[in-house]
Design a protein around this motif. Structure first.
Motif, mmCIF file in Angstrom:
data_model
loop_
_atom_site.group_PDB
_atom_site.id
_atom_site.type_symbol
_atom_site.label_atom_id
_atom_site.label_comp_id
_atom_site.label_asym_id
_atom_site.label_seq_id
_atom_site.Cartn_x
_atom_site.Cartn_y
_atom_site.Cartn_z
ATOM 1 N N ARG A 46 0.828 -1.216 0.000
ATOM 2 C CA ARG A 46 0.000 0.000 0.000
ATOM 3 C C ARG A 46 0.860 1.264 0.000
ATOM 4 O O ARG A 46 0.509 2.275 -0.575
ATOM 5 N N HIS A 47 2.018 1.172 0.628
ATOM 6 C CA HIS A 47 2.913 2.333 0.668
ATOM 7 C C HIS A 47 3.804 2.428 -0.567
ATOM 8 O O HIS A 47 4.647 3.318 -0.656
ATOM 9 N N GLY A 48 3.622 1.486 -1.499
ATOM 10 C CA GLY A 48 4.380 1.556 -2.753
ATOM 11 C C GLY A 48 5.718 0.837 -2.709
ATOM 12 O O GLY A 48 6.580 1.069 -3.557
ATOM 13 N N LYS B 214 2.956 6.112 -11.150
ATOM 14 C CA LYS B 214 3.769 6.499 -12.302
ATOM 15 C C LYS B 214 4.967 7.346 -11.898
ATOM 16 O O LYS B 214 5.993 7.350 -12.574
ATOM 17 N N SER B 215 4.818 8.122 -10.832
ATOM 18 C CA SER B 215 5.941 8.990 -10.468
ATOM 19 C C SER B 215 6.629 8.447 -9.215
ATOM 20 O O SER B 215 6.030 7.721 -8.422
ATOM 21 N N SER B 216 7.896 8.809 -9.083
ATOM 22 C CA SER B 216 8.694 8.227 -8.013
ATOM 23 C C SER B 216 8.385 8.854 -6.663
ATOM 24 O O SER B 216 7.797 9.936 -6.576
ATOM 25 N N TYR B 217 8.793 8.161 -5.624
ATOM 26 C CA TYR B 217 8.553 8.564 -4.236
ATOM 27 C C TYR B 217 9.617 7.846 -3.426
ATOM 28 O O TYR B 217 10.347 6.994 -3.955
ATOM 29 N N ALA B 218 9.709 8.179 -2.162
ATOM 30 C CA ALA B 218 10.619 7.420 -1.302
ATOM 31 C C ALA B 218 9.777 6.614 -0.333
ATOM 32 O O ALA B 218 8.636 6.981 -0.035
ATOM 33 N N ILE B 219 10.339 5.482 0.118
ATOM 34 C CA ILE B 219 9.704 4.797 1.234
ATOM 35 C C ILE B 219 10.701 4.809 2.388
ATOM 36 O O ILE B 219 11.907 4.971 2.182
#
Lengths: 380, 321
Positions: free
Chosen positions: A133-135, B19-24
């Motif tokens: 869920r958090h990608g 589609k676009s990047s992110y951080a976890i």
């Protein structure tokens, strides 16, 4: 407990023209041939496979029965990327129970026909729902471990690149490997970032392939006309699925516990291991497993790598096959493929990638982001 | 509750259908409980293990997620930066003046005519905004790259690119030389390609940006004597839609404006008798003012236009509907 392994089969890993049935059949027939036996002598069969979503085929035991033209006990085993290792454990238990004298294990995955976006999503389904869920993707989960290891033990991207370089070199010597291309530290560092700090060349390949072994009880082994290798220790553990639940991100507790059990069962110690196949789905995984298997102290794997100890010519060659990194990672086949490689190393039939000393070998097969681990110890 | 970042990863290959990047990341609260979090890409390059911050719950299509924002990070609220090509006169000049009034720092550009360009930059400074003039021929890849590099050196970023530079070489097709064709395509269409390609990498790094391409009504309806110009402007419209599709995931919004006949030197060069006939065809019965185009550019450039991409906007007094 001592289980004999009397036959091995292994397709070429990579992008294959064969479908999942043909891959299973090729590995199975090779294993039966090398055991100098036929399918009629096999009491029970285990099929290891991650996901029916790749080939849109969920009844693999029946597919294999049709391909082999048999009507037998066949069981599918799934535990994410540790499916192969777990199938071997289940076969060993079946034999140890006394109900069966012989077993065949075949691991398979057909991945390359699926578009990359779909593959990423199928693989991610082995992570926790909260993570998904958090990608979170698998590279990103292992990246979290890497980043923490960098922080705590000053491990670097270059240390990880050395693992990629070694495993690509070994795969170059393995005709069945997916990649036959040497890479440099610079190539790894300059490859595109997938999930920082992991780059494309830190990641294992998406491959097609199958691997198989014929296993039997200790008493039955002499009846086969091939030289048996013995499985003398097995450890298996399944931990929490989410890595956020883990006390220390730089450790894989399931690997530690499984290793303790396998060492205890076999009466062997980390120093006794001559050659090992580890689950390098990402370079950081090999490094952490080296520590958790007790090959070195926590935080010292980078030193061991820098000294060249894990190279083919080193004190403890790791992933002589090229590992998941460069031999390829058809998921269900991986745990079985690791055992095939160690059996061949102990038989001394690995040609150019043969370890100098190979009396005792170890495999470590990991599922998900480390939730499941199976450690096997094999001996001549 | 204060949360501490235990580890993080910038996810450059996002989990589909994202589609676009992110951080976890993984954060730990004061009681030692760990949670997985998502972190906005605007924090790329700024994350450090040990930094503390807050969690907000965001609702997504998949359910609620934890979004972490570090405390120590102060969002840059400095002025936005715009590069407007061909802005020493005409519509371009009106655009930079309007953007400056709206708070943008700007790069004024033209292929030659540095005197006029420097003059526009001085006008902007009088408004109280920062401006530099950079001479660059948009049809020349090298000189465009130098312009964008100079912009980054001076302002550190590019928030808005307005591809406005354009020329005409009007002739009926059979009289139009290959050179006339090539020159107009090179400046009007290849120029947009060059500037977009050079600037977009910086926008991608920032995770946001806007591109506004000045096309023309002629690109939609054609015009006698303007085979080259109409082809270049029609090309800009198609290019706009493609770049918009390719970059929507990176939060880069790309639109085109198709002005009709606007009171500029380019239109003044058309013989009076023809202009008269054109005006007769315009329902509003007059030529447009450069400011009427600039005002719409300013709207698209503003935070009010956050959900518009891949569109063509006609500012033509009703000439083409």
């Amino acid at each position: 407990m001592k289980i004999g392994i009397v036959g091995t089969g292994h397709t070429k890993f990579g992008k294959s023209e064969q479908n999942i049935e043909e891959l299973m059949l090729e590995a199975t027939n090779q294993a039966l041939l090398s055991a100098k036996t036929d399918i009629e002598k096999i009491d029970v069969i285990y099929v290891a496979n991650l996901s029916s979503s790749f080939s849109h085929q969920c009844h693999l035991p029946a597919v294999l029965a049709s391909a082999l033209r048999v009507n037998k006990e066949i069981i599918r085993v799934e535990s994410a990327c540790a499916s192969g290792g777990l199938a071997i454990k289940e076969a060993a238990i079946a034999i140890a129970s006394g109900l069966y004298k012989t077993a065949l294990v075949v691991g398979v995955e057909k991945m390359t026909e699926t578009p990359i976006d779909e593959t990423t999503a199928i693989l991610a389904s082995a992570a926790s729902q909260t993570e998904i869920r958090h990608g979170a993707t698998f590279p990103s989960l292992f990246a979290l471990m890497a980043q923490r290891h960098f922080y705590k033990y000053h491990t670097t991207e270059k240390d990880l690149a050395q693992i990629a370089l070694k495993n690509h070199h070994n795969a170059f010597l393995n005709p069945l490997a997916h990649f036959h291309k040497e890479v440099t530290v610079d190539d790894v560092l300059k490859s595109r970032v997938i999930a920082s700090p992991l780059k494309l060349l830190d990641c294992s390949a998406i491959s097609d392939g199958a691997a198989a072994v014929v296993m039997c009880s200790e008493e039955t082994a002499p009846y086969f006309k091939s030289e048996p290798i013995y499985l003398i220790g097995i450890g298996h553990n399944t931990d929490f699925i989410g890595i956020y639940d883990r006390e220390d991100l730089t450790q894989i507790p399931s690997v530690k516990k499984a290793a303790q059990k396998a060492y205890l069962m076999s009466g062997k110690f980390p120093k006794d291991i001559d050659v090992a196949e580890l689950h390098d789905c990402f370079t950081i995984a090999e490094l952490i497993e080296m520590e958790d298997l007790g090959f070195c102290d926590k935080g010292k794997a980078a030193e061991m790598i820098a000294k060249g100890e894990t190279q083919l010519v080193g004190k403890l060659p790791i992933n002589p096959s090229g590992g998941l990194k460069a031999k390829g990672h058809p998921i269900g086949a991986t745990g079985v493929s690791q055992v095939v490689e160690i059996v061949k190393q102990l038989q001394g039939t690995c040609g150019k990638r043969q370890a100098k000393k190979a009396d005792i070998g170890l495999t470590c097969n990991v599922g998900g982001s480390g939730a499941t681990a199976i450690v096997n110890i094999l001996s001549r | 509750m204060i949360y501490k970042l235990i580890s993080y990863s910038e996810v450059k290959m996002p989990l589909p259908p994202r589609k676009s990047s992110y951080a976890i990341g993984i954060v730990q609260d004061t009681k030692g409980k760990k949670q997985i979090v998502q972190i906005d890409r605007k924090f790329f390059g700024k994350l450090k293990i040990g930094m503390s911050g807050q969690i907000e719950i965001h609702q997504t299509m998949d359910g609620a997620i934890n979004v972490f924002s570090p405390n120590s990070y102060k969002e840059k609220v400095g002025p936005k930066v715009a590069v407007v090509t061909g802005s020493s006169s005409g519509i371009g000049r009106a655009i930079v003046l309007k953007l400056a009034k709206d708070g943008f720092d700007v790069v004024v550009n033209s292929a030659s005519d540095s005197k006029k360009g420097e003059g526009v930059a001085r006008e902007i400074k009088k408004i109280g905004r920062s401006a530099i003039y950079i001479e660059a021929d948009v049809s020349d890849e090298m000189s465009v790259e130098q312009m964008i590099e100079k912009t980054i050196k001076k302002f550190g970023k590019i928030d808005l690119l307005v591809n406005n530079a354009g020329i005409t070489r009007d002739k009926k097709l059979e009289n139009m030389s290959k050179e006339d064709w090539d020159k107009v395509i090179a400046v009007n269409l290849t120029g947009v390609f060059n500037c977009t390609k050079s600037a977009i990498s910086y926008m991608q790094k920032e995770g946001s940006g806007k591109i506004i391409n000045i096309a023309s009504v002629v690109g939609e309806m054609g015009n006698f004597g303007q085979a080259n110009y109409s082809a270049s402007k029609g090309g800009i419209i198609a290019l706009t839609k493609t770049v918009a599709r390719e970059n929507a995931g990176d939060n880069i919004l790309v639109n085109a404006i198709a002005p009709g006949f606007i009171k500029t030197k380019m239109v003044e060069a058309i013989p009076k008798s023809i202009i008269k006939k054109v005006i007769e065809q315009i329902p509003m019965g007059r030529l447009g003012e450069p400011e009427e185009v600039a005002n719409f550019v300013a709207f698209l450039a503003s935070d009010k236009a956050g959900y518009i991409t891949g569109q063509v906007f006609n500012i033509n007094g009703g000439l083409y509907m």
